[in-house]
Design an enzyme around this catalytic site. Sequence first.
Site, mmCIF file in Angstrom:
data_model
loop_
_atom_site.group_PDB
_atom_site.id
_atom_site.type_symbol
_atom_site.label_atom_id
_atom_site.label_comp_id
_atom_site.label_asym_id
_atom_site.label_seq_id
_atom_site.Cartn_x
_atom_site.Cartn_y
_atom_site.Cartn_z
ATOM 1 N N TYR A 129 0.853 -1.191 0.000
ATOM 2 C CA TYR A 129 0.000 0.000 0.000
ATOM 3 C C TYR A 129 0.887 1.239 0.000
ATOM 4 O O TYR A 129 1.889 1.291 0.724
ATOM 5 C CB TYR A 129 -0.885 -0.005 1.259
ATOM 6 C CG TYR A 129 -1.679 1.263 1.443
ATOM 7 C CD1 TYR A 129 -3.015 1.328 1.056
ATOM 8 C CD2 TYR A 129 -1.099 2.412 1.997
ATOM 9 C CE1 TYR A 129 -3.740 2.496 1.207
ATOM 10 C CE2 TYR A 129 -1.822 3.580 2.148
ATOM 11 C CZ TYR A 129 -3.143 3.618 1.757
ATOM 12 O OH TYR A 129 -3.862 4.768 1.897
ATOM 13 N N GLU A 133 -3.791 7.340 -3.977
ATOM 14 C CA GLU A 133 -3.629 6.087 -3.249
ATOM 15 C C GLU A 133 -3.458 4.927 -4.237
ATOM 16 O O GLU A 133 -4.208 4.824 -5.195
ATOM 17 C CB GLU A 133 -4.866 5.843 -2.378
ATOM 18 C CG GLU A 133 -4.768 4.613 -1.496
ATOM 19 C CD GLU A 133 -6.078 4.356 -0.753
ATOM 20 O OE1 GLU A 133 -6.174 4.678 0.440
ATOM 21 O OE2 GLU A 133 -7.014 3.836 -1.397
#
Length: 376
Positions: A101, A189
């Site tokens: 991530y 993101e």
Amino acid sequence: MKLLEYEGRRLFEKYGIPVKKGKVAETPEEAGKIFEEINKTVVIKAQVPVGGRGKAGGIKLAKTKEEAIQKAKEILSLKIKGISVKKILVAEAAEINRELYLSLTLDRSKNKVLIMAIKEGGVEVEEIAKERPESIYTDYYDPLRGIAPYQLRNMATWMFEEKEFQKKLVNLTYNMEKLFKECHASLLEINPLVISGNELIAVDSKVILDDNAYFKYQNIIEGKDLSYEDKKELVAKEYGLSYVKLDGLIGCCVNGAGLAMATMDIIKKYGGEPANFLDIGGSSSPEKVKKAMEILLSDKNVKVIFFNIFGGITRCDDVAKGMVEAFKEIKCDLPVVVRLTGTNENKAKEILKELPNLIPVSSMAEGAQKAVELVR
Ligand code: GDP
Ligand code: MN
């Protein structure tokens, strides 16, 4: 403004953030054609502005053209979190060795950008933040100075032992920062960012651009799918009005952001709820006022309209002219409370005599009270 995955991917491609080849389709047949072009296992992904598509059945792999057509059909008939799927992304499937991530987020309370990295991906970051906050790497940078090279190296050595991947992550994050800055993002993101063979690939994209900079990035997002945006807010943007929809019944039309805030406060003070924040700004042309009225009236919650104009940076007669024009073209059965004061106030009052149904008031407090009363 939130971009759909494929729109975010286009920015990724432009800024050198690696993604697998892919195209958007609106029909199963198109999906089949894209499969032929790629001619490898593809992943078919619902393009809706919400997360958790995987769990909802909106992401499927296909190994043949027939399978691609079939899966595309299934996904295009889905509703994910109440939103019908109208577009799908058909992309070369990445072989996934590990999911990670990575994100950049504007942290307004610190006036900085937050860098966040996690050694696991594909999971909800909020859950990890709650359960295992220590497993999240965080760092901040000043957006004017940018990320310092040592910050990039620190993060990359935390994430990977292999030099090869450290280097790739440094480059990728550097490119993310450039995208973040040049496109006026408030969130970027990549979840998951994956290790695929010896590559680092962005398998998903979440991009939110700052609405306040809309005029600067308009060209960047040309052709953007606007079907999920609030229509009223879009029209407002186009005409240089600041509009935010709220849940109350009193539609407010005000000049100046400060006065708009004060107007909302005073409505609340007298027990009412504003239906919106609407700043028509200075130099209010009749055209702008007309658009403002259209926006207000298209909100079916609105039961009363309250014009609160202080003629300092704008002229009352311009607003009055706009109102007269607006009422000529727009049918409005709602009571309209008007407080106009300041520059050319008397001229404005003369002009407004053409509109005998208005309810004139002499102060902001009186106007707010009147509007609240009328709602009741
Ligand atoms: P989200 O669920 O809406 O966040 O959609 P994502 O794009 O993040 O995909 C969810 C999950 O689907 C990922 O975590 C992967 O496990 C899987 N997935 C997505 N794309 C691919 C791909 O190209 N190859 C493989 N093998 N799995 C994928
Ligand atoms: Mn995701």
